[in-house]
Design a protein around this motif. Structure first.
Motif, PDB file in Angstrom:
ATOM      1  N   ASN A  19       0.819  -1.223   0.000  1.00  0.00           N
ATOM      2  CA  ASN A  19       0.000   0.000   0.000  1.00  0.00           C
ATOM      3  C   ASN A  19       0.849   1.268   0.000  1.00  0.00           C
ATOM      4  O   ASN A  19       0.512   2.255  -0.656  1.00  0.00           O
ATOM      5  CB  ASN A  19      -0.944   0.020   1.206  1.00  0.00           C
ATOM      6  CG  ASN A  19      -2.003  -1.064   1.102  1.00  0.00           C
ATOM      7  OD1 ASN A  19      -2.412  -1.454   0.013  1.00  0.00           O
ATOM      8  ND2 ASN A  19      -2.433  -1.573   2.249  1.00  0.00           N
ATOM      9  N   GLU A  20       1.949   1.227   0.728  1.00  0.00           N
ATOM     10  CA  GLU A  20       2.774   2.424   0.908  1.00  0.00           C
ATOM     11  C   GLU A  20       3.734   2.669  -0.264  1.00  0.00           C
ATOM     12  O   GLU A  20       3.932   3.817  -0.672  1.00  0.00           O
ATOM     13  CB  GLU A  20       3.576   2.280   2.218  1.00  0.00           C
ATOM     14  CG  GLU A  20       4.300   3.520   2.660  1.00  0.00           C
ATOM     15  CD  GLU A  20       3.357   4.599   3.206  1.00  0.00           C
ATOM     16  OE1 GLU A  20       3.760   5.771   3.150  1.00  0.00           O
ATOM     17  OE2 GLU A  20       2.244   4.277   3.648  1.00  0.00           O
ATOM     18  N   TYR A  21       4.314   1.600  -0.817  1.00  0.00           N
ATOM     19  CA  TYR A  21       5.427   1.783  -1.756  1.00  0.00           C
ATOM     20  C   TYR A  21       5.152   1.349  -3.203  1.00  0.00           C
ATOM     21  O   TYR A  21       5.862   1.775  -4.106  1.00  0.00           O
ATOM     22  CB  TYR A  21       6.673   1.044  -1.245  1.00  0.00           C
ATOM     23  CG  TYR A  21       7.056   1.467   0.152  1.00  0.00           C
ATOM     24  CD1 TYR A  21       7.471   2.773   0.410  1.00  0.00           C
ATOM     25  CD2 TYR A  21       6.992   0.576   1.217  1.00  0.00           C
ATOM     26  CE1 TYR A  21       7.820   3.174   1.694  1.00  0.00           C
ATOM     27  CE2 TYR A  21       7.340   0.965   2.498  1.00  0.00           C
ATOM     28  CZ  TYR A  21       7.753   2.263   2.731  1.00  0.00           C
ATOM     29  OH  TYR A  21       8.087   2.660   3.999  1.00  0.00           O
ATOM     30  N   PHE A  22       4.161   0.497  -3.412  1.00  0.00           N
ATOM     31  CA  PHE A  22       3.894   0.044  -4.784  1.00  0.00           C
ATOM     32  C   PHE A  22       3.555   1.192  -5.734  1.00  0.00           C
ATOM     33  O   PHE A  22       4.056   1.209  -6.869  1.00  0.00           O
ATOM     34  CB  PHE A  22       2.791  -1.019  -4.827  1.00  0.00           C
ATOM     35  CG  PHE A  22       2.439  -1.433  -6.237  1.00  0.00           C
ATOM     36  CD1 PHE A  22       3.335  -2.163  -7.006  1.00  0.00           C
ATOM     37  CD2 PHE A  22       1.230  -1.064  -6.819  1.00  0.00           C
ATOM     38  CE1 PHE A  22       3.033  -2.525  -8.311  1.00  0.00           C
ATOM     39  CE2 PHE A  22       0.914  -1.415  -8.116  1.00  0.00           C
ATOM     40  CZ  PHE A  22       1.819  -2.152  -8.868  1.00  0.00           C
ATOM     41  N   PRO A  23       2.723   2.181  -5.334  1.00  0.00           N
ATOM     42  CA  PRO A  23       2.385   3.260  -6.278  1.00  0.00           C
ATOM     43  C   PRO A  23       3.617   3.964  -6.858  1.00  0.00           C
ATOM     44  O   PRO A  23       3.651   4.288  -8.045  1.00  0.00           O
ATOM     45  CB  PRO A  23       1.532   4.216  -5.443  1.00  0.00           C
ATOM     46  CG  PRO A  23       0.914   3.332  -4.408  1.00  0.00           C
ATOM     47  CD  PRO A  23       1.984   2.319  -4.076  1.00  0.00           C
ATOM     48  N   HIS A  24       4.630   4.174  -6.041  1.00  0.00           N
ATOM     49  CA  HIS A  24       5.840   4.847  -6.523  1.00  0.00           C
ATOM     50  C   HIS A  24       6.580   3.980  -7.547  1.00  0.00           C
ATOM     51  O   HIS A  24       7.021   4.461  -8.593  1.00  0.00           O
ATOM     52  CB  HIS A  24       6.762   5.190  -5.343  1.00  0.00           C
ATOM     53  CG  HIS A  24       7.973   5.949  -5.774  1.00  0.00           C
ATOM     54  ND1 HIS A  24       9.144   5.318  -6.129  1.00  0.00           N
ATOM     55  CD2 HIS A  24       8.185   7.278  -5.947  1.00  0.00           C
ATOM     56  CE1 HIS A  24      10.025   6.229  -6.496  1.00  0.00           C
ATOM     57  NE2 HIS A  24       9.482   7.430  -6.383  1.00  0.00           N
ATOM     58  N   VAL A  25       6.710   2.698  -7.230  1.00  0.00           N
ATOM     59  CA  VAL A  25       7.388   1.769  -8.151  1.00  0.00           C
ATOM     60  C   VAL A  25       6.593   1.688  -9.463  1.00  0.00           C
ATOM     61  O   VAL A  25       7.160   1.740 -10.553  1.00  0.00           O
ATOM     62  CB  VAL A  25       7.558   0.379  -7.507  1.00  0.00           C
ATOM     63  CG1 VAL A  25       8.051  -0.647  -8.513  1.00  0.00           C
ATOM     64  CG2 VAL A  25       8.511   0.466  -6.312  1.00  0.00           C
ATOM     65  N   ARG A  26       5.274   1.566  -9.344  1.00  0.00           N
ATOM     66  CA  ARG A  26       4.415   1.477 -10.536  1.00  0.00           C
ATOM     67  C   ARG A  26       4.585   2.714 -11.415  1.00  0.00           C
ATOM     68  O   ARG A  26       4.762   2.600 -12.625  1.00  0.00           O
ATOM     69  CB  ARG A  26       2.955   1.323 -10.136  1.00  0.00           C
ATOM     70  CG  ARG A  26       2.024   1.235 -11.367  1.00  0.00           C
ATOM     71  CD  ARG A  26       0.568   1.206 -10.980  1.00  0.00           C
ATOM     72  NE  ARG A  26       0.235   2.426 -10.253  1.00  0.00           N
ATOM     73  CZ  ARG A  26      -0.616   2.482  -9.235  1.00  0.00           C
ATOM     74  NH1 ARG A  26      -1.251   1.413  -8.816  1.00  0.00           N
ATOM     75  NH2 ARG A  26      -0.845   3.624  -8.617  1.00  0.00           N
TER      76      ARG A  26
ATOM     77  N   ALA B  50       4.964  -3.659 -13.737  1.00  0.00           N
ATOM     78  CA  ALA B  50       5.153  -3.063 -12.410  1.00  0.00           C
ATOM     79  C   ALA B  50       4.871  -4.081 -11.308  1.00  0.00           C
ATOM     80  O   ALA B  50       5.634  -4.198 -10.349  1.00  0.00           O
ATOM     81  CB  ALA B  50       4.252  -1.838 -12.255  1.00  0.00           C
ATOM     82  N   LYS B  51       3.791  -4.839 -11.457  1.00  0.00           N
ATOM     83  CA  LYS B  51       3.454  -5.855 -10.444  1.00  0.00           C
ATOM     84  C   LYS B  51       4.534  -6.925 -10.364  1.00  0.00           C
ATOM     85  O   LYS B  51       4.937  -7.339  -9.260  1.00  0.00           O
ATOM     86  CB  LYS B  51       2.096  -6.488 -10.757  1.00  0.00           C
ATOM     87  CG  LYS B  51       0.925  -5.552 -10.523  1.00  0.00           C
ATOM     88  CD  LYS B  51      -0.382  -6.186 -10.950  1.00  0.00           C
ATOM     89  CE  LYS B  51      -1.547  -5.205 -10.787  1.00  0.00           C
ATOM     90  NZ  LYS B  51      -2.804  -5.721 -11.314  1.00  0.00           N
ATOM     91  N   ASP B  52       5.006  -7.372 -11.519  1.00  0.00           N
ATOM     92  CA  ASP B  52       6.049  -8.403 -11.541  1.00  0.00           C
ATOM     93  C   ASP B  52       7.339  -7.909 -10.907  1.00  0.00           C
ATOM     94  O   ASP B  52       7.961  -8.605 -10.102  1.00  0.00           O
ATOM     95  CB  ASP B  52       6.351  -8.849 -12.982  1.00  0.00           C
ATOM     96  CG  ASP B  52       5.240  -9.687 -13.585  1.00  0.00           C
ATOM     97  OD1 ASP B  52       4.377 -10.174 -12.825  1.00  0.00           O
ATOM     98  OD2 ASP B  52       5.229  -9.857 -14.821  1.00  0.00           O
TER      99      ASP B  52
END
Length: 195
Positions: free
Chosen positions: A32-39, A52-54
């Motif tokens: 929840n905290e960090y995935f949006p930035h990576v995506r 991005a998910k992979d």
């Protein structure tokens, strides 16, 4: 009052501890905290949502393996560490994609070039054959054409008024030999058959 730096450090240490213990709430927090930035980073750099998910999943797995080592010590913010790992994974995938694309294009071009060369060679051989075919006698040309068109020997014999089918076979053999000799005696023949 607890300083922000202490809370951040404590929070990052909690994440590391939670990963080591396999806590689901820690994984949910990371996602929840960090995935949006990576995506966002991957989407801006030629990637898709699935990419991005992979990448994020592979980064979490890599980090999990690292934190499982008792000697592991986090020397930066967890987010910085996660971003660096994700970025390295994504860069490697982009390099691999580029390499594979170039290889596929080169392979395709190589195959296409070979097919073109084969087609040209076949056409040159066919033109050579027709030229040599035109050099044998008219009667031989006609006899061989009839035979190649599937006309039976009896009909060919009657057409030419030969005495027997066996004589027709002998004439066909001699005509074919004349054609083969004309082909093989021409210096161009070696150029067309050599690899």
């Amino acid at each position: 009052m607890i300083s922000i730096e202490f809370r951040r450090k404590n929070s990052d240490n909690n994440i590391i501890d939670g990963l080591r213990e396999g806590q689901k709430k820690t994984l949910n927090h990371i996602y929840n905290e960090y995935f949006p930035h990576v995506r966002n980073h991957i989407l801006k750099n030629s990637g898709s949502e699935d990419d991005a998910k992979d990448v994020f999943q592979d980064a979490i797995m890599a980090i999990f393996q690292n934190v499982s080592n008792a000697d592991f010590e986090l020397t930066c913010k967890f987010q910085t560490y996660l971003n660096a790992v994700s970025n390295n994974i994504w860069k490697k995938r982009l390099r691999d994609r580029k390499k594979n694309t170039v290889t596929l294009e080169e392979d395709f071009m190589h195959i296409a070039q070979e097919e073109i060369e084969d087609a040209v060679l076949k056409m040159e051989r066919y033109k050579f054959y027709l030229r040599k075919f035109s050099e044998i006698s008219i009667k031989c040309q006609e006899l061989l054409k009839m035979f190649l068109n599937g006309i039976d020997m009896k009909s060919i014999t009657e057409h030419f008024g030969f005495a027997s089918v066996s004589y027709t076979k002998k004439r066909k053999f001699n005509c074919k030999e004349s054609l083969v000799k004309a082909i093989e005696c021409d210096p161009e023949y070696q150029l067309l058959v050599s690899p």
